[in-house]
Design an enzyme around this catalytic site. Structure first.
Site, PDB file in Angstrom:
ATOM      1  N   THR A 173      70.698  55.648 127.753  1.00 33.20           N
ATOM      2  CA  THR A 173      70.819  56.027 126.351  1.00 33.20           C
ATOM      3  C   THR A 173      70.238  54.966 125.427  1.00 33.20           C
ATOM      4  O   THR A 173      70.210  53.786 125.751  1.00 33.20           O
ATOM      5  CB  THR A 173      72.289  56.265 125.963  1.00 33.20           C
ATOM      6  OG1 THR A 173      73.044  55.076 126.208  1.00 33.20           O
ATOM      7  CG2 THR A 173      72.877  57.431 126.736  1.00 33.20           C
TER       8      THR A 173
ATOM      9  N   ASN B 204      71.063  53.253 122.009  1.00 36.99           N
ATOM     10  CA  ASN B 204      72.257  53.023 121.195  1.00 36.99           C
ATOM     11  C   ASN B 204      71.857  52.696 119.766  1.00 36.99           C
ATOM     12  O   ASN B 204      71.144  51.723 119.523  1.00 36.99           O
ATOM     13  CB  ASN B 204      73.078  51.879 121.795  1.00 36.99           C
ATOM     14  CG  ASN B 204      73.640  52.253 123.146  1.00 36.99           C
ATOM     15  OD1 ASN B 204      74.738  52.772 123.223  1.00 36.99           O
ATOM     16  ND2 ASN B 204      72.873  52.033 124.204  1.00 36.99           N
TER      17      ASN B 204
ATOM     18  N   GLU C  18      74.923  57.183 120.567  1.00 41.91           N
ATOM     19  CA  GLU C  18      73.883  56.972 121.573  1.00 41.91           C
ATOM     20  C   GLU C  18      73.241  58.283 121.961  1.00 41.91           C
ATOM     21  O   GLU C  18      73.864  59.337 121.902  1.00 41.91           O
ATOM     22  CB  GLU C  18      74.451  56.256 122.796  1.00 41.91           C
ATOM     23  CG  GLU C  18      75.675  56.915 123.404  1.00 41.91           C
ATOM     24  CD  GLU C  18      76.340  56.058 124.472  1.00 41.91           C
ATOM     25  OE1 GLU C  18      75.631  55.426 125.269  1.00 41.91           O
ATOM     26  OE2 GLU C  18      77.581  56.048 124.502  1.00 41.91           O
TER      27      GLU C  18
END
Length: 194
Positions: free
Chosen positions: A70, A72, A118
């Site tokens: 992911t 963030n 995220e």
């Protein structure tokens, strides 16, 4: 108004913009976003609700533990975050706009973490650390939920990705090009205040 005219400022009265539920106002838009109803917010805004910010390092669990790396987001100050949950959406980067699933919350499956925002970008494999981006929230898929371990969470993320791809097929987060100008789609993302 008369004092503005005397001071040389032009003014005009604009009629209220309404929909079936009444006058469109910042209060109604804020309530929709806070409640996770980003589709209602988009209908009033004329585009998906979005939050700009900077990509920062997270906890490192997304890719290593779950197989869903992911990006963030450290949101720019003053932006309202939607209700906790998982959203189908987009991430605008220097390289263009990418389909994604976005999580807003405290990651309850893993205790001891603060609020995070995220995104897992589909079919994307580039380093975004330190880059300014914009997250577009298209549809809330589900509220945040605690799972009985990483395998149960991973199983749900597979379902979330499939649902996100279906929701986003053919969807344009910014139909009027307010944020996603031709230049930004080709590599020059607007900075703060854009």
């Amino acid at each position: 108004m008369q004092s503005l005219t005397k001071a040389g400022f032009a003014h005009s009265v604009v009629q209220a913009v309404t929909d079936l539920d009444g006058k469109i106002s910042s209060t109604r838009i804020e309530e929709a976003v806070r409640g996770g109803n980003v589709e209602a917010a988009a209908a009033m805004l004329g585009q998906d609700y979005s939050v700009p910010g900077l990509i920062v390092h997270g906890f490192g669990r997304g890719g290593k533990l779950l197989g869903f790396p992911t990006a963030n987001l450290q949101p720019d100050p003053g932006y309202l975050l939607p209700a906790r949950g998982v959203y189908a959406g987009f991430v605008q980067t220097d390289s263009g706009i990418h389909e994604a699933m976005i999580s807003v919350g405290v990651n309850p499956t893993f205790t001891g973490t603060g609020q995070t925002v995220e995104a897992f970008l589909f079919d994307f494999d580039s380093d975004l650390y330190g880059q300014r981006v914009r997250f577009y929230f298209s549809r809330r898929l589900r509220p945040e939920k605690r799972f009985d371990g990483s395998e149960a969470l991973k199983s749900q993320l597979v379902k979330d990705e499939a649902q996100s791809r279906q929701v986003l097929d053919g969807h344009d987060p910014d139909p009027d090009g307010v944020y996603a100008t031709a230049e930004s789609r080709q590599g020059s993302l607007p900075g703060p205040g854009a």
